[in-house]
Scaffold this motif. Structure first.
Motif: not given
Length: 115
Positions: A48-71
């Motif tokens: 019966k441990t309480p849930v500390k966090q009930d939703e997904y919050k990504p900590t690192d959002t830099s997984l996919v970054k499109t470079p400016a030259w491609k844009k």
């Protein structure tokens, strides 16, 4: 097999949710206990441990970054494609009219009698 699931089903037996040695039942080995374990299961978190966090919050959002030259390259190609498409569409009425005349001439020449 990993022993993580064994400790999980032992914890279920300790809490009284199941009343047999589920790990022994799954693996086909003789039961270590019947009912709840004789000694409590240690080193496991309580149920019966309480849930500390009930939703997904990504900590690192830099997984996919499109470079400016491609844009920039995509923008140039998209603009060129739009210009090419507009030119093709603007020449479409003349193309359709020319194709219609060719089809009519074909059928006129088809039914002409040759002497």
């Amino acid at each position: 097999m990993s022993t993580d699931w064994v400790s999980s089903v032992d914890m279920l037996a300790d809490a009284g949710i199941v009343n047999f040695d589920a790990a022994a039942y799954v693996t086909g080995t003789p039961a270590r206990f019947v009912g709840s374990p004789q000694y409590p299961v240690y080193n496991l978190p309580p149920l019966k441990t309480p849930v500390k966090q009930d939703e997904y919050k990504p900590t690192d959002t830099s997984l996919v970054k499109t470079p400016a030259w491609k844009k920039v390259l995509f923008g140039i190609l998209a603009a060129a494609g739009i210009v090419w498409g507009v030119r093709k569409i603007s020449s479409a009425p003349a193309l359709i009219k020319g194709a219609g005349e060719k089809v009519c001439d074909f059928f006129k020449n088809l039914f002409k009698r040759k002497p």
